[in-house]
Scaffold this active site. Structure first.
Site, PDB file in Angstrom:
ATOM      1  N   HIS A  33       0.970  96.736  14.413  1.00 44.73           N
ATOM      2  CA  HIS A  33      -0.293  95.987  14.331  1.00 44.73           C
ATOM      3  C   HIS A  33      -0.367  95.182  13.031  1.00 44.73           C
ATOM      4  CE1 HIS A  33      -2.014  97.564  18.038  1.00 44.73           C
ATOM      5  NE2 HIS A  33      -1.417  98.695  17.719  1.00 44.73           N
ATOM      6  N   THR A  34       0.774  94.784  12.567  1.00 43.90           N
ATOM      7  CA  THR A  34       0.845  93.942  11.368  1.00 43.90           C
ATOM      8  C   THR A  34       1.209  92.506  11.733  1.00 43.90           C
ATOM      9  OG1 THR A  34       3.074  94.815  11.188  1.00 43.90           O
ATOM     10  CG2 THR A  34       1.445  95.717   9.676  1.00 43.90           C
ATOM     11  N   ALA A 122       6.179 100.828  29.529  1.00 44.80           N
ATOM     12  CA  ALA A 122       6.386 101.907  28.566  1.00 44.80           C
ATOM     13  C   ALA A 122       6.149 101.430  27.135  1.00 44.80           C
ATOM     14  CB  ALA A 122       7.805 102.459  28.704  1.00 44.80           C
ATOM     15  N   GLY A 123       5.830 100.139  26.970  1.00 42.33           N
ATOM     16  CA  GLY A 123       5.668  99.613  25.624  1.00 42.33           C
ATOM     17  C   GLY A 123       7.009  99.287  24.975  1.00 42.33           C
ATOM     18  N   LEU A 124       8.039  99.044  25.790  1.00 45.63           N
ATOM     19  CA  LEU A 124       9.357  98.705  25.241  1.00 45.63           C
ATOM     20  C   LEU A 124       9.681  97.222  25.465  1.00 45.63           C
ATOM     21  CD1 LEU A 124      11.277 101.964  26.247  1.00 45.63           C
ATOM     22  CD2 LEU A 124      10.342 101.363  24.002  1.00 45.63           C
ATOM     23  N   ASP A 171       7.543  91.219  19.469  1.00 48.12           N
ATOM     24  CA  ASP A 171       8.394  91.603  20.600  1.00 48.12           C
ATOM     25  C   ASP A 171       9.383  90.492  20.938  1.00 48.12           C
ATOM     26  OD1 ASP A 171       6.533  93.600  20.504  1.00 48.12           O
ATOM     27  OD2 ASP A 171       5.493  93.006  22.339  1.00 48.12           O
TER      28      ASP A 171
HETATM   29  C1  GLA Z   1       2.312  95.000  21.062  1.00 50.85           C
HETATM   30  C2  GLA Z   1       2.293  93.489  20.788  1.00 50.85           C
HETATM   31  C3  GLA Z   1       2.995  93.165  19.483  1.00 50.85           C
HETATM   32  C4  GLA Z   1       2.450  94.018  18.325  1.00 50.85           C
HETATM   33  C5  GLA Z   1       2.421  95.486  18.725  1.00 50.85           C
HETATM   34  C6  GLA Z   1       1.772  96.354  17.696  1.00 50.85           C
HETATM   35  O1  GLA Z   1       3.619  95.430  21.279  1.00 50.85           O
HETATM   36  O2  GLA Z   1       2.928  92.816  21.852  1.00 50.85           O
HETATM   37  O3  GLA Z   1       2.858  91.794  19.184  1.00 50.85           O
HETATM   38  O4  GLA Z   1       1.192  93.578  17.920  1.00 50.85           O
HETATM   39  O5  GLA Z   1       1.734  95.683  19.969  1.00 50.85           O
HETATM   40  O6  GLA Z   1       2.528  96.384  16.539  1.00 50.85           O
END
Ligand code: GLA
Length: 381
Positions: A33-34, A122-124, A171
């Site tokens: 979240h940066t 999955a957040g990948l 990402d």
């Molecule tokens: C998600 C978003 C990224 C980033 C992260 C948190 O993966 O797609 O841009 O903000 O959350 O670090």
């Protein structure tokens, strides 16, 4: 493996692709979240990729098919692509073609077939992998000469404006710009990146992803709300971005903010400092020193940024109790994955302990995924 992809391409589109490209998923070591606060992050590309077989068309049709989504070919006219018009998985690849056109680059129709080993939901970053594969393929096929960072920004534009997901650029930068055996030290404001050696195996360690297989519905709206909170804090502090606040300025800044915004700011400021610390350790070959940094990052994401949940907390706590040097929730949060750094000879035992803890709590069995730092998007044939 690519033969099977060619066969599938022939079955869906007929004939042969002009080439095959691959783009990886990613996991973030530190710096959460940066990115949308103009700050720093340190992601690693995964060995799991989305492969794309592609061939240009001259009639302006964009024909998309995915082995995972199945179903009929999604057939679109490039000239008619507009944000919001495509709402399925196809919005990510179509969005890239739209974003290239919007930025004034040569595009055109194509036959595309995807096959992916990146776990979805999955957040990948399975969506970034889709986007970056298309961006890279168009860059090659149309001789755009854009290069990995520019392609990542096109992919982010596709996700933000075409698919309507308000993500930062981490990402897409990871999927586009990573190198094998290295983590990607991102400076979002400067728009720059540096490859930092990341080889846990050489240090007798393993980095393991624990995919909790849960996603909580608050996901999307909550992410936007967190972004809005950071922007509000900046407005009150008279800053362009939270990146501009240093740890020693934090106490004064906190006194100027309403109580609900203080923990958000605290997380972002301390997290940026943790990236710098982690990078210094990795450059000096002290991989094990990441452990305590992961633990404090998790506490910050759980208590200050509040993006953890019972499943990710249990994964972290049980990994650490079973001997991990450190562990934390990774990615956007509200479920998804945890990373754990552990001595190679304890990795199996740790995985078993986390699985047992999940069983004991009545949760679904987590998936354990070992991490090797892989390269970013590339042509593979
Ligand atoms: C998600 C978003 C990224 C980033 C992260 C948190 O993966 O797609 O841009 O903000 O959350 O670090």
């Amino acid at each position: 493996m690519n033969d099977a992809l060619r066969t599938a391409f022939a079955a869906v589109h007929g004939g042969r692709p002009e080439g095959i490209w691959a783009a990886p998923g990613r996991v973030n070591l530190i710096g959460e979240h940066t990115d949308y606060n103009d700050g720093f992050a340190l992601p690693v590309a995964l060995a799991q990729t989305t492969r794309l077989a592609a061939r240009r068309r001259t009639d302006g049709r964009l024909r998309l098919h995915s082995a995972q989504a199945g179903g009929p070919v999604v057939d679109l006219a490039v000239a008619d692509l507009t944000p919001g018009a495509v709402t399925t998985w196809a919005a990510y690849p179509a969005g890239v073609v739209w974003a290239l056109g919007e930025a004034g680059h040569r595009t055109g129709g194509a036959d595309l077939h995807f096959d992916s080993t990146v776990p979805t939901g999955a957040g990948l970053s399975s969506s970034a992998a889709l986007e970056c594969a298309v961006a890279r393929a168009y860059d090659d096929l149309h001789g755009l000469g854009l290069g990995p960072p520019a392609l990542a920004r096109i992919a982010q534009r596709a996700e933000n404006a075409f698919a309507g997901v308000p993500c930062g650029v981490m990402d897409q930068m990871a999927s586009s710009c990573c190198a094998a055996g290295a983590a990607l030290h991102l400076d979002v404001r400067a728009g720059s990146h540096e490859h930092v050696p990341f080889d846990p195996e050489a240090a007798g360690l393993r980095l393991l992803i624990v995919d909790t297989r849960v996603t909580h519905d608050l996901g999307d709206g909550a992410y936007a709300a967190l972004r809005a909170g950071c922007e509000r804090a900046c407005a009150l502090l008279g800053l362009a971005a939270l990146r501009d606040l240093s740890p020693d300025q934090l106490p004064r800044a906190e006194r100027m903010l309403p109580a609900r915004l203080r923990p958000l700011v605290r997380h972002v400021v301390t997290e940026n400092a943790r990236v710098a610390e982690a990078v210094a350790h990795l450059k000096a070959g002290r991989v094990a020193e990441l452990g305590p940094i992961l633990n404090s990052a998790h506490a910050s994401l759980r208590d200050d940024y509040r993006v953890s949940c019972p499943e990710t907390d249990l994964a972290v706590d049980s990994a650490v109790a079973a001997g991990a040097l450190g562990a934390r929730i990774t990615g956007g949060g509200f479920g998804g994955c945890v990373i754990a750094l552990v001595a190679a000879d304890r990795a199996e035992q740790m995985g078993a302990a986390v699985t047992a803890a999940f069983r004991g709590a009545g949760y679904r069995e987590p998936h354990l995924i070992p991490v090797t730092a892989a390269p970013g998007a590339r042509r593979i044939e």
